[in-house]
Design a protein around this motif. Structure first.
Motif, short mmCIF file in Angstrom:
data_model
loop_
_atom_site.label_atom_id
_atom_site.label_comp_id
_atom_site.label_asym_id
_atom_site.label_seq_id
_atom_site.Cartn_x
_atom_site.Cartn_y
_atom_site.Cartn_z
N ILE A 12 -0.17 -5.16 -2.32
CA ILE A 12 1.12 -4.90 -1.67
C ILE A 12 2.10 -6.03 -1.97
CG2 ILE A 12 2.28 -4.73 0.57
CD1 ILE A 12 -0.11 -3.17 1.59
N THR A 13 3.29 -5.64 -2.42
CA THR A 13 4.35 -6.61 -2.69
C THR A 13 5.56 -6.31 -1.82
OG1 THR A 13 5.40 -5.32 -4.46
CG2 THR A 13 3.57 -6.78 -5.10
N ALA A 14 6.54 -7.21 -1.85
CA ALA A 14 7.71 -7.07 -0.97
C ALA A 14 8.50 -5.81 -1.25
CB ALA A 14 8.61 -8.30 -1.10
N ILE A 15 8.53 -5.35 -2.50
CA ILE A 15 9.29 -4.14 -2.81
C ILE A 15 8.64 -2.90 -2.18
CG2 ILE A 15 8.26 -3.30 -4.98
CD1 ILE A 15 11.20 -3.31 -6.08
N ASP A 16 7.34 -3.00 -1.86
CA ASP A 16 6.66 -1.89 -1.19
C ASP A 16 7.22 -1.64 0.21
OD1 ASP A 16 4.75 -0.97 -3.11
OD2 ASP A 16 3.61 -2.81 -2.78
N VAL A 17 7.85 -2.65 0.80
CA VAL A 17 8.45 -2.47 2.12
C VAL A 17 9.57 -1.43 2.04
CG1 VAL A 17 9.73 -3.59 3.98
CG2 VAL A 17 7.86 -4.82 2.82
#
Length: 322
Positions: free
Chosen positions: A233-238
């Motif tokens: 999970i990365t920040a763009i997944d938010v």
């Protein structure tokens, strides 16, 4: 349904500046000055209309694998290394051939060029430097091509190495290190308690609206399955998770390079709902603990598609114009 565009080189000057705005706000005026002389070029554009969860766009690893000789400064000494010889100590995060800045230290230690003492701290989900050449209290500074020095509080064994990275390790005040470690423990505890990534607060401050979302469940979209293991999970997944939940719509844009930043190779959030980055305006973001807001450590120029998340206290995307 979000849309994704992929470019193979720079767009016109306005788009370059727009992307710079998306990279970050600290020092962005410096980049703008540098980019004034960038020449617009013709580009080939490919738009993908399928949902990422079902059919994520693939970036060939031969496009993004580190290939160039790297350099790192440790205290007063400078070392070079070959990326092809570095193996990651976090195979749970990185695919073969990719590695973190912490892995560079381990590589130098294995070659006998530095004496590194370290351990894995499960309560923080990260490796911690105990000593380098018998000295303690080390921290790091890192930035990519076209970037500049900045403070950060991000786990070094999560921070991807990329060609043309500038990296140094220096002595830090112990009290600041203890504050950083305390935040990491809180994030790990939050993730363990929830058994998934749930962000207590996600805020979007856009051009025409401001929205706050509580307890956002974040799921992986494998946008960067060239660099990371499946379901990282990365920040763009938010942002993509909020779209999955039909709370927003979004568009992403892929950039190979941006003006003087010769190696970028990342996606940015180009639009949220009706607000689309344009000219000198676009989205930036930060994530972490409220103790380290903005330039105190959370707002770093690590693209959101390569910023691995544990379970930060907040994530914020906001609109700026330079």
């Amino acid at each position: 349904m979000h849309k994704i565009s992929k470019e193979v080189s720079n767009k016109q000057l306005s788009n370059i500046i727009k992307a710079v705005a998306a990279v970050g706000i600290i020092g962005v005026l410096f980049w703008f000055f540098m980019l004034q002389n960038a020449s617009p070029v013709l580009v080939e554009e490919r738009r993908l209309n399928s949902t990422l969860t079902e059919n994520p766009p693939e970036i060939p690893s031969d496009e993004t694998l580190p290939k160039n000789q790297g350099t790192v400064r440790i205290g007063g000494s400078t070392f070079t290394f070959e990326p092809s010889q570095v193996e990651t100590i976090r195979p749970d995060i990185f695919n073969p051939g990719y590695f973190s800045i912490f892995d560079v230290l381990i590589h130098l230690h294995e070659q006998g060029r530095v004496n590194l003492q370290y351990h894995f701290e499960e309560s923080m989900n990260t490796h911690v430097i105990d000593a380098i050449d018998e000295e303690t209290d080390w921290w790091y500074q890192v930035y990519y091509s076209g970037g500049w020095p900045e403070r950060n509080v991000f786990r070094p064994d999560h921070y991807p190495w990329k060609d043309q990275t500038t990296l140094s390790f220096f002595k830090e005040i112990p009290s600041r290190l203890n504050r950083i470690y305390s935040v990491w423990e809180e994030e790990t505890t939050r993730k363990n308690n929830n058994q998934e990534v749930i962000i207590p607060q996600v805020k979007i401050r856009s051009k025409s609206f401001t929205e706050t979302f509580e307890n956002v469940r974040v799921t992986p979209h494998n946008l960067r399955n060239d660099v990371f293991k499946e379901n990282t999970i990365t920040a763009i997944d938010v942002i993509l998770s909020l779209e999955d939940q039909e709370k927003i719509s979004c568009e992403l844009q892929y950039y190979e390079s941006i003006g003087t930043a010769g190696i970028v190779k990342s996606y940015w959030v180009e639009a949220i709902n009706e607000d689309v980055a344009s000219g000198r305006c676009g989205y930036v973001y930060e994530a972490g603990s409220t103790q380290f807001r903005f330039s105190s450590g959370n707002h770093i120029h690590l693209p959101s598609d390569t910023r691995v998340l544990n379970s930060p206290e907040y994530v914020e995307y906001f609109w700026i114009c330079i």
